[in-house]
Design a protein around this motif. Structure first.
Motif, PDB file in Angstrom:
ATOM      1  N   UNK A 291     -34.697  27.954  -8.597  1.00  0.00           N
ATOM      2  CA  UNK A 291     -34.435  26.532  -7.860  1.00  0.00           C
ATOM      3  C   UNK A 291     -33.208  26.155  -8.462  1.00  0.00           C
ATOM      4  N   UNK A 292     -33.143  26.053  -9.925  1.00  0.00           N
ATOM      5  CA  UNK A 292     -31.939  25.681 -10.787  1.00  0.00           C
ATOM      6  C   UNK A 292     -30.688  26.318 -10.344  1.00  0.00           C
ATOM      7  N   UNK A 293     -30.771  27.655 -10.241  1.00  0.00           N
ATOM      8  CA  UNK A 293     -29.775  28.417  -9.958  1.00  0.00           C
ATOM      9  C   UNK A 293     -29.065  28.397  -8.592  1.00  0.00           C
ATOM     10  N   UNK A 294     -30.031  28.044  -7.572  1.00  0.00           N
ATOM     11  CA  UNK A 294     -29.538  27.890  -6.281  1.00  0.00           C
ATOM     12  C   UNK A 294     -28.756  26.373  -6.255  1.00  0.00           C
ATOM     13  N   UNK A 295     -29.518  25.402  -6.915  1.00  0.00           N
ATOM     14  CA  UNK A 295     -28.530  24.243  -6.958  1.00  0.00           C
ATOM     15  C   UNK A 295     -27.398  24.119  -7.597  1.00  0.00           C
ATOM     16  N   UNK A 296     -27.158  24.652  -8.766  1.00  0.00           N
ATOM     17  CA  UNK A 296     -26.066  25.012  -9.492  1.00  0.00           C
ATOM     18  C   UNK A 296     -25.057  25.681  -8.819  1.00  0.00           C
ATOM     19  N   UNK A 297     -25.600  26.677  -8.332  1.00  0.00           N
ATOM     20  CA  UNK A 297     -24.804  27.716  -7.377  1.00  0.00           C
ATOM     21  C   UNK A 297     -23.920  27.020  -6.566  1.00  0.00           C
ATOM     22  N   UNK A 298     -24.763  26.160  -5.655  1.00  0.00           N
ATOM     23  CA  UNK A 298     -24.192  25.473  -4.494  1.00  0.00           C
ATOM     24  C   UNK A 298     -22.921  24.315  -5.026  1.00  0.00           C
ATOM     25  N   UNK A 299     -23.273  23.809  -6.042  1.00  0.00           N
ATOM     26  CA  UNK A 299     -22.193  22.962  -6.782  1.00  0.00           C
ATOM     27  C   UNK A 299     -21.117  23.708  -7.068  1.00  0.00           C
ATOM     28  N   UNK A 301     -19.964  26.641  -5.953  1.00  0.00           N
ATOM     29  CA  UNK A 301     -19.150  27.121  -4.679  1.00  0.00           C
ATOM     30  C   UNK A 301     -18.283  26.018  -4.192  1.00  0.00           C
ATOM     31  N   UNK A 302     -18.824  24.736  -3.950  1.00  0.00           N
ATOM     32  CA  UNK A 302     -18.036  23.688  -3.543  1.00  0.00           C
ATOM     33  C   UNK A 302     -16.645  23.379  -4.294  1.00  0.00           C
ATOM     34  N   UNK A 303     -16.864  23.680  -5.847  1.00  0.00           N
ATOM     35  CA  UNK A 303     -15.886  23.711  -6.618  1.00  0.00           C
ATOM     36  C   UNK A 303     -14.820  24.503  -6.511  1.00  0.00           C
ATOM     37  N   UNK A 304     -15.143  25.560  -6.055  1.00  0.00           N
ATOM     38  CA  UNK A 304     -14.461  27.069  -6.061  1.00  0.00           C
ATOM     39  C   UNK A 304     -13.567  26.672  -5.040  1.00  0.00           C
ATOM     40  N   UNK A 326      -0.397  27.060 -14.604  1.00  0.00           N
ATOM     41  CA  UNK A 326      -1.745  27.807 -14.517  1.00  0.00           C
ATOM     42  C   UNK A 326      -2.395  27.319 -13.072  1.00  0.00           C
ATOM     43  N   UNK A 327      -1.543  26.654 -12.437  1.00  0.00           N
ATOM     44  CA  UNK A 327      -2.091  26.329 -10.924  1.00  0.00           C
ATOM     45  C   UNK A 327      -2.672  27.253 -10.033  1.00  0.00           C
ATOM     46  N   UNK A 328      -1.896  28.474 -10.071  1.00  0.00           N
ATOM     47  CA  UNK A 328      -2.154  29.492  -8.952  1.00  0.00           C
ATOM     48  C   UNK A 328      -3.645  30.255  -9.630  1.00  0.00           C
ATOM     49  N   UNK A 329      -4.263  29.961 -10.913  1.00  0.00           N
ATOM     50  CA  UNK A 329      -5.336  30.308 -11.425  1.00  0.00           C
ATOM     51  C   UNK A 329      -6.472  29.538 -11.417  1.00  0.00           C
ATOM     52  N   UNK A 330      -6.387  28.115 -10.661  1.00  0.00           N
ATOM     53  CA  UNK A 330      -7.234  27.279 -10.940  1.00  0.00           C
ATOM     54  C   UNK A 330      -8.644  27.587 -10.210  1.00  0.00           C
ATOM     55  N   UNK A 331      -8.537  28.547  -9.146  1.00  0.00           N
ATOM     56  CA  UNK A 331      -9.637  28.926  -8.459  1.00  0.00           C
ATOM     57  C   UNK A 331     -10.468  29.854  -9.633  1.00  0.00           C
ATOM     58  N   UNK A 332      -9.987  30.677 -10.306  1.00  0.00           N
ATOM     59  CA  UNK A 332     -10.681  31.202 -11.126  1.00  0.00           C
ATOM     60  C   UNK A 332     -11.365  30.751 -12.247  1.00  0.00           C
ATOM     61  N   UNK A 333     -10.501  29.537 -12.798  1.00  0.00           N
ATOM     62  CA  UNK A 333     -11.249  28.790 -13.900  1.00  0.00           C
ATOM     63  C   UNK A 333     -12.518  27.925 -13.070  1.00  0.00           C
ATOM     64  N   UNK A 334     -12.543  27.711 -12.045  1.00  0.00           N
ATOM     65  CA  UNK A 334     -13.685  27.028 -11.199  1.00  0.00           C
ATOM     66  C   UNK A 334     -14.671  28.198 -11.103  1.00  0.00           C
ATOM     67  N   UNK A 335     -14.379  29.467 -10.731  1.00  0.00           N
ATOM     68  CA  UNK A 335     -15.435  30.734 -10.987  1.00  0.00           C
ATOM     69  C   UNK A 335     -16.090  30.733 -12.128  1.00  0.00           C
ATOM     70  N   UNK A 336     -15.070  30.542 -13.279  1.00  0.00           N
ATOM     71  CA  UNK A 336     -15.576  30.730 -14.633  1.00  0.00           C
ATOM     72  C   UNK A 336     -16.657  29.500 -14.838  1.00  0.00           C
ATOM     73  N   UNK A 338     -18.509  27.899 -12.868  1.00  0.00           N
ATOM     74  CA  UNK A 338     -19.749  28.110 -11.995  1.00  0.00           C
ATOM     75  C   UNK A 338     -20.655  29.100 -12.748  1.00  0.00           C
ATOM     76  N   UNK A 339     -20.101  30.064 -13.334  1.00  0.00           N
ATOM     77  CA  UNK A 339     -20.762  31.214 -13.914  1.00  0.00           C
ATOM     78  C   UNK A 339     -21.502  30.776 -15.143  1.00  0.00           C
ATOM     79  N   UNK A 340     -20.787  29.834 -15.811  1.00  0.00           N
ATOM     80  CA  UNK A 340     -21.111  29.332 -16.938  1.00  0.00           C
ATOM     81  C   UNK A 340     -22.370  28.205 -16.921  1.00  0.00           C
ATOM     82  N   UNK A 341     -22.028  27.382 -15.815  1.00  0.00           N
ATOM     83  CA  UNK A 341     -23.166  26.609 -15.461  1.00  0.00           C
ATOM     84  C   UNK A 341     -24.620  27.340 -15.144  1.00  0.00           C
ATOM     85  N   UNK A 342     -24.591  28.533 -14.189  1.00  0.00           N
ATOM     86  CA  UNK A 342     -25.498  29.221 -14.028  1.00  0.00           C
ATOM     87  C   UNK A 342     -26.223  29.966 -15.208  1.00  0.00           C
TER      88      UNK A 342
END
Length: 420
Positions: A291-299, A301-304, A326-336, A338-342
């Protein structure tokens, strides 16, 4: 649904909302401090602050180990809370002093490794280590007792104190040393709040009984801290390596992108705080982590999505025009992020169920990050490689958790005897 069940659900929602708000304010305060430092200091000087703050997060693992140990033991043995809490605080005081001295002694070596002009900024890690370690033991007791209001005040004081003092210090002297001194001074506010919330922990008899089991408490703290050390090393060593590998400007760009990644990591942090007592309690944990993974993953995804389609706005929060590279790579930092939170959810599942062997998966991921840093040529290449390493570790930990049954918690023995 019965009236008691309805009241229980409402109480859980209120407590969850309160902790979420408190942690959000704490994270906003810490984030605002980071943004302020990035804007006032510029990329080169800010990379010093970012690297030291990355090391501080690793230093903080002892505090988190104490918090996890305190929360687990208090939640698992509510009938013996005074003795358990006295033991946790006794271990906390010893740990705080030892870690503070160790960090001070290591300051010259850290300064040399980071290429700093003097060791004073690195020495602030020792000044911060003592109060944040004290806070860890206090927060663990409050979390295990599920005293969410008091714990929320501790978290609030951390963010508000760092930002308020940081504004004053960096306005007077916009330097890396001034920023780190602000962190050191502000770090004393949370343990003061925690001391007021807890009052006098344990009677004299409780403290004597706790001393008898002190070694085992410290053993569990060491085990939990090992797991958290591996996690924070994996999620923070990249900026230290970037500082040592890239030039000041490129390292500063990577540090700026990590502001977004860390925001995504800390935003759903309340999920772990609320779920951990359930994970650690006998018979209550189940697969709460899913359940924690699902909640954190949803947050995440919104950030990415936000970083992808609103990159200009995201750049403003990262540090502004100086970090446009670094602007063009901000989506990748958001992915990172999200992975750290999970990953954080899974690491606390490892701690709650005392599956210590899973920690070595994190260390393997760290080796992959070290290799990636040496092969990357710029911030964009590095963040993608680090994200792949984090995703691999997450998948392995999840597979192990699903297939491996939870180890039953061993409760402390009779009163007056050492605990587990």
């Amino acid at each position: 649904m019965t009236d008691d069940s309805t009241r229980g659900v409402r109480s859980m929602i209120r407590s969850g909302a309160g902790i979420a708000v408190a942690m959000a304010v704490m994270n906003v305060g810490n984030y605002a401090f980071t943004i302020l430092a990035a804007r006032l200091l510029g990329p080169a000087e800010y990379s010093v602050v970012a690297s030291l703050m990355g090391l501080l997060l690793i230093v903080n693992v002892l505090s988190l180990g104490l918090q996890a140990t305190g929360a687990r033991r208090v939640a698992a043995t509510p009938e013996r809370r005074p003795e358990i809490e006295a033991g946790v605080m006794a271990a906390t005081y010893r740990s705080a002093l030892a870690l503070g001295l160790l960090c001070l002694l290591a300051a010259p070596v850290l300064s040399w490794g980071l290429g700093l002009e003097d060791w004073l900024a690195a020495a602030t890690l020792g000044l911060v280590a003592v109060p944040i370690t004290l806070m860890g033991g206090q927060a663990g007791i409050l979390q295990g007792e599920e005293r969410w209001a008091a714990l929320g005040l501790v978290y609030l004081s951390m963010g508000v104190g760092r930002l308020g003092i940081g504004v004053v210090f960096m306005a007077i002297d916009p330097s890396a040393l001034s920023a780190m001194l602000a962190v050191a001074v502000g770090a004393w506010l949370p343990p003061l709040v925690g001391a007021l919330a807890l009052g006098h922990v344990g009677s004299r008899a409780d403290r004597r009984a706790a001393t008898a089991g002190g070694v085992r408490v410290l053993q569990e703290v060491a085990s939990n801290s090992h797991a958290l050390l591996a996690f924070f090393a994996l999620t923070n060593l990249d900026i230290v390596l970037a500082r040592a590998t890239f030039d000041g400007h490129e390292a500063g760009l990577y540090a700026g992108g990590l502001i977004l990644a860390k925001a995504v990591l800390f935003l759903p942090g309340f999920v772990v705080v609320l779920a951990f007592p359930s994970m650690a309690s006998q018979g209550r944990g189940g697969r709460t982590y899913l359940k924690g993974l699902a909640t954190v993953g949803g947050v995440g995804l919104a950030a990415v999505l936000g970083a992808t389609f609103l990159s200009g706005l995201a750049l403003t929060f990262v540090g502004g025009a100086e970090y446009v590279g670094v602007e063009r790579d901000l989506w990748a930092f958001a992915v990172l992020g999200s992975l750290m939170a999970m990953l954080q959810v899974m690491v606390y599942e490892v701690v709650a169920r005392q599956h210590g062997s899973s920690v070595y998966v994190l260390w393997a991921g760290l080796l992959a990050v070290v290799v990636a840093t040496q092969m990357a040529h710029d911030a964009g290449e590095l963040v993608r490689a680090v994200a792949v390493a984090h995703a691999s570790v997450l998948l392995v930990l999840l597979a192990v958790a699903v297939r491996r049954p939870a180890r039953p918690l061993e409760l402390p023995s009779a009163a007056g005897s050492p605990g587990p």
